[in-house]
Scaffold this motif. Structure first.
Motif, PDB file in Angstrom:
ATOM      1  N   SER A  70      55.226  44.278  44.348  1.00 52.29           N
ATOM      2  CA  SER A  70      54.148  44.787  45.186  1.00 52.29           C
ATOM      3  C   SER A  70      54.678  45.496  46.437  1.00 52.29           C
ATOM      4  N   GLU A  79      47.300  40.144  48.650  1.00 53.42           N
ATOM      5  CA  GLU A  79      46.228  39.531  47.855  1.00 53.42           C
ATOM      6  C   GLU A  79      45.372  40.592  47.156  1.00 53.42           C
ATOM      7  N   ARG A  80      45.052  41.664  47.883  1.00 56.45           N
ATOM      8  CA  ARG A  80      44.245  42.746  47.303  1.00 56.45           C
ATOM      9  C   ARG A  80      44.985  43.416  46.140  1.00 56.45           C
ATOM     10  N   GLU A  82      47.509  42.194  44.332  1.00 58.24           N
ATOM     11  CA  GLU A  82      47.699  41.247  43.223  1.00 58.24           C
ATOM     12  C   GLU A  82      46.417  41.119  42.403  1.00 58.24           C
ATOM     13  N   LYS A  83      45.291  41.077  43.085  1.00 58.56           N
ATOM     14  CA  LYS A  83      43.995  40.983  42.392  1.00 58.56           C
ATOM     15  C   LYS A  83      43.764  42.237  41.545  1.00 58.56           C
ATOM     16  N   LYS A  84      44.070  43.388  42.121  1.00 55.88           N
ATOM     17  CA  LYS A  84      43.931  44.661  41.397  1.00 55.88           C
ATOM     18  C   LYS A  84      44.861  44.670  40.179  1.00 55.88           C
ATOM     19  N   ASP A  86      46.115  42.080  38.553  1.00 57.17           N
ATOM     20  CA  ASP A  86      45.637  41.088  37.576  1.00 57.17           C
ATOM     21  C   ASP A  86      44.440  41.596  36.772  1.00 57.17           C
ATOM     22  N   SER A  87      43.679  42.519  37.341  1.00 60.25           N
ATOM     23  CA  SER A  87      42.493  43.033  36.647  1.00 60.25           C
ATOM     24  C   SER A  87      42.826  44.111  35.614  1.00 60.25           C
TER      25      SER A  87
END
Length: 152
Positions: A70, A79-80, A82-84, A86-87
């Motif tokens: 990242s 966090e933003r 990683e979430k993106k 993971d999606s």
């Protein structure tokens, strides 16, 4: 290395590896650091820049462990991102992850919790010629380090 136009000499299949910078310094290492063998040799070498591929040693672990690297510079951004990540679909994750690995070649020095970079830099090259060796030291367990070769 080949992608960066650092091509191997004929019949050379495996590159060599060396330390370029440790603890943010381009100096001879502290010989009391890690001793992996009973007898070791440390060499100071001089290879033309265009024949060497530098990479950040810590960042290299993202490639070795097959992790996404990242570009986040703070916790909220991490966090933003990683979430993106993971999606994404598995195929897209692989593409994004492999593209993120190009960041290992950023060897600029930066300090900070989220922006630390360049502390330990490794070098890869295809060949070492005797004319490129400037100094060599013998490290033998239980004995004082001694210089065994010098051109200066």
């Amino acid at each position: 290395m080949k992608r960066r136009k650092i091509l191997p000499p004929r019949d050379v299949k495996v590159p060599l590896w060396a330390w370029y910078r440790r603890d943010y310094k381009h100096v001879r290492p502290n010989f009391r650091w890690i001793r992996d063998s009973e007898i070791e040799v440390c060499m100071e070498i001089n290879i033309p820049e265009e024949k060497v591929l530098l990479s950040d040693f810590e960042a290299w672990h993202f490639v070795l462990n097959d992790w996404y690297y990242s570009p986040a510079t703070n916790e909220q951004e991490w966090e933003r991102l990683e979430k993106k990540f993971d999606s994404l679909t598995e195929r897209k994750q692989k593409q994004v992850k492999e593209k993120s690995w190009q960041r290992i070649f950023d060897t600029d020095i930066r300090h900070g919790k989220w922006t630390s970079n360049g502390e330990t830099i490794q070098a890869c090259f295809w060949m070492l010629e005797m004319s490129q060796v400037r100094k060599a030291w013998l490290l033998k367990k239980g004995e004082k380090v001694r210089k065994i070769y010098s051109v200066i």
